[in-house]
Design an enzyme around this catalytic site. Sequence first.
Site, PDB file in Angstrom:
ATOM      1  N   ASN A  42      12.779  14.645  59.265  1.00 44.04           N
ATOM      2  CA  ASN A  42      12.333  13.605  59.947  1.00 44.04           C
ATOM      3  C   ASN A  42      12.817  12.465  60.891  1.00 44.04           C
ATOM      4  O   ASN A  42      14.263  11.957  60.484  1.00 44.04           O
ATOM      5  CB  ASN A  42      11.149  13.469  58.891  1.00 44.04           C
ATOM      6  CG  ASN A  42      10.537  12.522  57.978  1.00 44.04           C
ATOM      7  OD1 ASN A  42      12.594  13.693  57.638  1.00 44.04           O
ATOM      8  ND2 ASN A  42      10.606  12.156  57.073  1.00 44.04           N
ATOM      9  N   ILE A  43      12.086  12.108  62.245  1.00 45.89           N
ATOM     10  CA  ILE A  43      13.358  11.194  63.005  1.00 45.89           C
ATOM     11  C   ILE A  43      11.732   9.719  62.914  1.00 45.89           C
ATOM     12  O   ILE A  43      11.181  10.154  63.734  1.00 45.89           O
ATOM     13  CB  ILE A  43      13.265  11.810  63.755  1.00 45.89           C
ATOM     14  CG1 ILE A  43      14.148  12.518  63.776  1.00 45.89           C
ATOM     15  CG2 ILE A  43      14.217  10.320  64.513  1.00 45.89           C
ATOM     16  CD1 ILE A  43      15.064  13.194  64.603  1.00 45.89           C
ATOM     17  N   GLU A  44      11.707   9.190  62.275  1.00 46.04           N
ATOM     18  CA  GLU A  44      10.386   8.067  61.933  1.00 46.04           C
ATOM     19  C   GLU A  44      11.079   6.938  64.141  1.00 46.04           C
ATOM     20  O   GLU A  44      12.268   7.010  63.776  1.00 46.04           O
ATOM     21  CB  GLU A  44      10.181   7.202  61.109  1.00 46.04           C
ATOM     22  CG  GLU A  44      10.393   7.701  59.714  1.00 46.04           C
ATOM     23  CD  GLU A  44       9.138   7.366  57.991  1.00 46.04           C
ATOM     24  OE1 GLU A  44       9.838   6.139  58.022  1.00 46.04           O
ATOM     25  OE2 GLU A  44       8.774   8.651  57.198  1.00 46.04           O
ATOM     26  N   CYS A  53       8.866  15.436  63.018  1.00 38.98           N
ATOM     27  CA  CYS A  53       8.889  16.034  62.172  1.00 38.98           C
ATOM     28  C   CYS A  53       9.605  16.590  61.422  1.00 38.98           C
ATOM     29  O   CYS A  53      10.814  17.154  62.984  1.00 38.98           O
ATOM     30  CB  CYS A  53       7.477  16.708  61.483  1.00 38.98           C
ATOM     31  SG  CYS A  53       6.175  16.008  61.553  1.00 38.98           S
ATOM     32  N   GLU A  55      10.083  19.457  61.111  1.00 38.04           N
ATOM     33  CA  GLU A  55       9.867  20.950  61.691  1.00 38.04           C
ATOM     34  C   GLU A  55       9.960  20.976  62.996  1.00 38.04           C
ATOM     35  O   GLU A  55      10.655  21.435  63.696  1.00 38.04           O
ATOM     36  CB  GLU A  55       8.721  21.769  60.907  1.00 38.04           C
ATOM     37  CG  GLU A  55       8.377  21.988  59.951  1.00 38.04           C
ATOM     38  CD  GLU A  55       7.894  20.310  59.166  1.00 38.04           C
ATOM     39  OE1 GLU A  55       8.333  19.428  59.499  1.00 38.04           O
ATOM     40  OE2 GLU A  55       7.002  20.687  58.384  1.00 38.04           O
ATOM     41  N   CYS A  90       2.718  19.783  59.072  1.00 37.93           N
ATOM     42  CA  CYS A  90       1.754  18.951  59.403  1.00 37.93           C
ATOM     43  C   CYS A  90       0.535  19.853  60.198  1.00 37.93           C
ATOM     44  O   CYS A  90       1.052  20.731  60.396  1.00 37.93           O
ATOM     45  CB  CYS A  90       1.699  17.187  59.726  1.00 37.93           C
ATOM     46  SG  CYS A  90       2.760  17.421  60.851  1.00 37.93           S
ATOM     47  N   CYS A  93       2.953  20.215  63.512  1.00 34.87           N
ATOM     48  CA  CYS A  93       3.525  20.759  63.683  1.00 34.87           C
ATOM     49  C   CYS A  93       3.092  22.649  63.243  1.00 34.87           C
ATOM     50  O   CYS A  93       3.994  23.679  63.729  1.00 34.87           O
ATOM     51  CB  CYS A  93       4.419  20.784  61.846  1.00 34.87           C
ATOM     52  SG  CYS A  93       5.311  19.285  62.331  1.00 34.87           S
TER      53      CYS A  93
HETATM   54  N1  THU Z   1       6.642  14.808  57.594  1.00 34.65           N
HETATM   55  C1  THU Z   1       7.310  16.106  58.290  1.00 34.65           C
HETATM   56  O1  THU Z   1       8.588  15.481  58.678  1.00 34.65           O
HETATM   57  N2  THU Z   1       6.952  17.231  58.464  1.00 34.65           N
HETATM   58  C2  THU Z   1       5.601  17.157  58.252  1.00 34.65           C
HETATM   59  O2  THU Z   1       5.461  18.180  58.187  1.00 34.65           O
HETATM   60  C3  THU Z   1       4.381  16.378  57.442  1.00 34.65           C
HETATM   61  C4  THU Z   1       5.349  14.861  57.133  1.00 34.65           C
HETATM   62  C5  THU Z   1       6.901  12.844  57.994  1.00 34.65           C
HETATM   63  C6  THU Z   1       7.027  12.384  58.555  1.00 34.65           C
HETATM   64  C7  THU Z   1       7.289  10.564  58.247  1.00 34.65           C
HETATM   65  O3  THU Z   1       8.314  10.825  58.384  1.00 34.65           O
HETATM   66  C8  THU Z   1       7.061  11.589  56.186  1.00 34.65           C
HETATM   67  O4  THU Z   1       6.694  12.445  57.264  1.00 34.65           O
HETATM   68  C9  THU Z   1       5.577  10.592  55.671  1.00 34.65           C
HETATM   69  O5  THU Z   1       4.865  11.130  56.778  1.00 34.65           O
END
Ligand code: THU
Length: 131
Positions: A42-44, A53, A55, A90, A93
């Site tokens: 994940n890259i915020e 996300c 995935e 999620c 994804c």
């Molecule tokens: N996140 C994912 O990387 N994949 C998912 O399917 C659900 C959420 C990440 C997004 C965010 O950086 C962190 O989890 C919290 O929501």
Amino acid sequence: MSDNELIEIAKKACENSYSPYSKFRVGAALLCKDGSVFSGCNIENASFGATNCAERTAFFSAVAQGKRDFLKIAVVGTSDGRFNSVTPPCGICRQVMSEFCGKDFRVILAENDNLISLALDELFPFPFCDF
Ligand code: THU
């Protein structure tokens, strides 16, 4: 490649997670039908909606390298370095997976040493489709 091996690659991918806001690291490892594996994290972003996300990072990396045929993806998440509860993908994804994968594509999740393998069809039975 076994589900366990793919989970281990997903755990390693967590190390690259950029998650200063949620502090929740997610890693994914996507196995292509040709045997290659693409990992993602994940890259915020300060603008939260711009977050990607793990995935989707894995899928977009693979597609950008010309891959279109996929067997399974392993996904793990952690806030404390342990992997003691599952991190299901999620909805966005799941929709991205459904763009490229058939009903038999599998999603592998981990809870401690227990692995859970789900068909995409079970996780996302009614995807949006424009045709
Ligand atoms: N996140 C994912 O990387 N994949 C998912 O399917 C659900 C959420 C990440 C997004 C965010 O950086 C962190 O989890 C919290 O929501």
